[in-house]
Design an enzyme around this catalytic site. Structure first.
Site, mmCIF file in Angstrom:
data_model
loop_
_atom_site.group_PDB
_atom_site.id
_atom_site.type_symbol
_atom_site.label_atom_id
_atom_site.label_comp_id
_atom_site.label_asym_id
_atom_site.label_seq_id
_atom_site.Cartn_x
_atom_site.Cartn_y
_atom_site.Cartn_z
ATOM 1 N N SER A 3 0.846 -1.185 0.000
ATOM 2 C CA SER A 3 0.000 0.000 0.000
ATOM 3 C C SER A 3 0.889 1.245 0.000
ATOM 4 O O SER A 3 2.024 1.222 -0.466
ATOM 5 C CB SER A 3 -0.932 -0.045 1.212
ATOM 6 O OG SER A 3 -1.815 1.065 1.211
ATOM 7 N N LYS A 26 -4.788 2.964 -3.749
ATOM 8 C CA LYS A 26 -4.245 2.315 -2.560
ATOM 9 C C LYS A 26 -5.302 2.175 -1.468
ATOM 10 O O LYS A 26 -5.317 1.170 -0.731
ATOM 11 C CB LYS A 26 -3.045 3.097 -2.041
ATOM 12 C CG LYS A 26 -1.852 3.124 -2.998
ATOM 13 C CD LYS A 26 -1.306 1.746 -3.292
ATOM 14 C CE LYS A 26 0.028 1.815 -4.028
ATOM 15 N NZ LYS A 26 0.539 0.477 -4.388
#
Length: 235
Positions: A132, A150
């Site tokens: 992420s 993300k």
């Protein structure tokens, strides 16, 4: 371990750390040249390596790569969804196609890898690690497309942890801070900005690909068998 985007940067650092503890590796990326260079480095560490030139936006190609990897190296136990796209651009200048391309690479590509790996991970009671970024939970200038992608990955991670826990599959995300020597840093902090950034970081240094690689190995290991649905920030 099967790693998307595994030929360069943070993802190659993750692959190196898995190789160091005895894992065999499937690495997927769009550039065969980069995959070949990465594979030579990983084989020098003792790993058996299977390379797969494919675009994560193409589900059929990802599915084929995952099947081949399972046949060549054995069933996948750890999937790392690391393939990503990024370019800094103001939202008012960002085209719909540019926004979509990042969503497709990061979010849709991660789902493609998870879906393609599911049957193998179900058999191995394996785990998934998503790469992420801080943009998922903090606004960054010129990163509206990346933040959306993300944030979607982290939400998907939690949903898969909930749904696939009954199969023994764990899912977690890592959000790296600024990592030196990566394409992301070259794009987001060019020139002297890196030195300014270093002064703002409490530890006084940028992260390294090994910092993220070691955390990934921990999350995939027996030391982390009760950690799932979790976002770990390493910054």
């Amino acid at each position: 371990a099967f790693i998307t985007g595994g030929g360069i940067g943070i993802n190659l650092g993750i692959a190196r750390n898995f190789a160091a503890v005895g894992a065999n590796l499937g690495i997927l990326g769009r550039s065969q040249d980069k995959l070949d260079t990465a594979a030579a480095e990983l084989r020098a560490l003792g790993a058996r390596v299977s390379t797969h030139s494919a675009d994560v936006r193409d589900y059929a190609a990802v599915e084929t790569a995952m099947r081949r990897c399972g046949e060549e190296l054995g069933l996948v136990q750890t999937l790392v969804c690391g393939a990503a796209g990024n370019f800094p651009l103001a939202a008012e200048q960002l085209s719909p196609n540019g926004f979509k391309s990042v969503i497709d690479i990061d979010l849709l590509g991660s789902f493609h890898a998870c879906r393609a790996a599911f049957e193998q991970l179900k058999q191995t009671q394996g785990n998934i690690i998503f790469i992420s970024a801080g943009q998922a939970f903090m606004p960054y200038a010129f990163q509206a497309h990346v933040g959306a992608a993300k944030a979607g990955i982290d939400n998907m991670m939690r949903n898969l942890a909930l749904e696939w826990g009954r199969f023994g599959i764990r899912c977690n995300s890592i959000a790296p801070g600024p990592i030196e020597g990566t394409e992301g840093m070259r794009r987001l902090a060019p020139g002297g900005l890196t030195d300014q950034l270093r002064r703002l970081i409490p530890l006084g240094r940028l992260g390294t690909p090994d910092d993220i690689g070691q955390l990934s190995v921990f999350l995939a290991s027996p030391l982390a068998t009760y950690i799932t649905g979790t976002l770990i920030v390493a910054d």
